[in-house]
Design a protein around this motif. Sequence first.
Motif, PDB file in Angstrom:
ATOM      1  N   GLY A  93       9.121   4.256   2.220  1.00 45.93           N
ATOM      2  CA  GLY A  93       9.461   2.967   1.630  1.00 45.93           C
ATOM      3  C   GLY A  93       9.015   1.798   2.484  1.00 45.93           C
ATOM      4  N   ILE A  94       9.215   1.897   3.800  1.00 44.09           N
ATOM      5  CA  ILE A  94       8.770   0.829   4.700  1.00 44.09           C
ATOM      6  C   ILE A  94       7.246   0.730   4.687  1.00 44.09           C
ATOM      7  CG2 ILE A  94       8.763   0.000   7.084  1.00 44.09           C
ATOM      8  CD1 ILE A  94      11.429   1.475   7.470  1.00 44.09           C
ATOM      9  N   GLU A  95       6.592   1.889   4.648  1.00 41.41           N
ATOM     10  CA  GLU A  95       5.125   1.899   4.567  1.00 41.41           C
ATOM     11  C   GLU A  95       4.645   1.230   3.282  1.00 41.41           C
ATOM     12  OE1 GLU A  95       2.464   5.421   5.860  1.00 41.41           O
ATOM     13  OE2 GLU A  95       2.629   5.597   3.668  1.00 41.41           O
ATOM     14  N   GLU A  96       5.334   1.505   2.172  1.00 40.04           N
ATOM     15  CA  GLU A  96       4.962   0.860   0.903  1.00 40.04           C
ATOM     16  C   GLU A  96       5.155  -0.644   0.996  1.00 40.04           C
ATOM     17  OE1 GLU A  96       6.434   0.759  -3.745  1.00 40.04           O
ATOM     18  OE2 GLU A  96       6.147   2.703  -2.765  1.00 40.04           O
ATOM     19  N   LEU A 165      -2.765   3.622   8.060  1.00 42.75           N
ATOM     20  CA  LEU A 165      -2.468   4.868   7.365  1.00 42.75           C
ATOM     21  C   LEU A 165      -3.051   6.081   8.083  1.00 42.75           C
ATOM     22  CD1 LEU A 165      -2.875   3.837   3.606  1.00 42.75           C
ATOM     23  CD2 LEU A 165      -0.760   4.172   4.905  1.00 42.75           C
ATOM     24  N   VAL A 166      -4.261   5.951   8.616  1.00 43.81           N
ATOM     25  CA  VAL A 166      -4.850   7.106   9.296  1.00 43.81           C
ATOM     26  C   VAL A 166      -4.150   7.378  10.624  1.00 43.81           C
ATOM     27  CG1 VAL A 166      -7.096   6.789   8.205  1.00 43.81           C
ATOM     28  CG2 VAL A 166      -6.676   5.783  10.463  1.00 43.81           C
ATOM     29  N   ARG A 172      -0.510  14.191   5.249  1.00 36.56           N
ATOM     30  CA  ARG A 172      -1.194  13.802   4.011  1.00 36.56           C
ATOM     31  C   ARG A 172      -2.690  13.655   4.272  1.00 36.56           C
ATOM     32  NH1 ARG A 172       2.261   8.480   3.100  1.00 36.56           N
ATOM     33  NH2 ARG A 172       1.687   8.419   5.308  1.00 36.56           N
ATOM     34  N   ARG A 173      -3.507  14.001   3.278  1.00 35.65           N
ATOM     35  CA  ARG A 173      -4.952  13.858   3.393  1.00 35.65           C
ATOM     36  C   ARG A 173      -5.331  12.383   3.320  1.00 35.65           C
ATOM     37  NH1 ARG A 173      -7.881  18.496   2.624  1.00 35.65           N
ATOM     38  NH2 ARG A 173      -9.655  17.315   1.862  1.00 35.65           N
ATOM     39  N   LEU A 177      -3.863   9.270   0.971  1.00 29.13           N
ATOM     40  CA  LEU A 177      -3.254   8.064   1.503  1.00 29.13           C
ATOM     41  C   LEU A 177      -3.851   6.815   0.860  1.00 29.13           C
ATOM     42  CD1 LEU A 177      -3.260   8.967   5.321  1.00 29.13           C
ATOM     43  CD2 LEU A 177      -1.251   8.798   3.845  1.00 29.13           C
ATOM     44  N   LEU A 178      -5.181   6.786   0.774  1.00 30.29           N
ATOM     45  CA  LEU A 178      -5.855   5.612   0.234  1.00 30.29           C
ATOM     46  C   LEU A 178      -5.605   5.469  -1.266  1.00 30.29           C
ATOM     47  CD1 LEU A 178      -9.241   5.714   2.174  1.00 30.29           C
ATOM     48  CD2 LEU A 178      -7.138   4.497   2.731  1.00 30.29           C
TER      49      LEU A 178
END
Length: 262
Positions: A93-96, A165-166, A172-173, A177-178
């Motif tokens: 959620g924080i990442e979003e 993200l990386v 996750r691939r 992610l992208l």
Amino acid sequence: MGSATTQALETTANALASTKGITVDVAGELFAVARLVDESVQLSGALADPSVPAEARAKVASDVFAQASEPTREVLRVAVSQRWSSAADLVDGIEELAVRAAAIGEPNADLSGELFAVTRVIADNPELELALGSRLGDSAAKGGLVERVLGGSTSPATELIVSSLVRQPRERRVRQLLSRAMSIVAAQRGAVVATVQTASPLSAEQQTRLSQALTRRYGSNVSLNVVVDPTVVGGLRVQVADDVIDGSISARLADLRQKLAG
């Protein structure tokens, strides 16, 4: 995704939209928060524990991230006050929120288009995808590799999203992610992403007509990502989330072969 997380995501997205001073720098801070929370089992547990009062969780966040900007701390207080289905969902959620903040911070940049272009570069370069997706690679080195590959060819917001993200793939691939980031950006801007596969490039007029048709179908603005694929023999293959519209000759031939074999 549990119902608690679904409600929490909606509430935090609304809170972000109403918060003043959201910039790309704020997005960077939120990515850093997500990374720190993910790396600390003790911290993630304290912030996501539903048995702890929301006010107490908000205080923990305020104390730990006291050096962050006020917009970041304001959004974070709302996020940790929500009920999440798991600590991992809180990190997601924080990442979003970070991706959404990047979209808000650069409203005129074509983030969906740039993220899609990065995805294609990675898809066409197996060695790059392997380097970025390796579990053994140093996270800071991966972020630096992204910055070197992009070389200023994208907006600062896109570079931040990809490099962040990386650094924190969490099993996750890279392309997954992208793809998720593209969907989040589109949602933040009230649109949906359509990936279009075609045997030959579409003219500007054709893209406009297709976009208008998809907008009518889905009731929302549509951002087109066009892939020229010679294996698509005539027609188009359009994918919006899990919905696939396949009018290509190759698809019809495959369907015919399946019927003949069955």
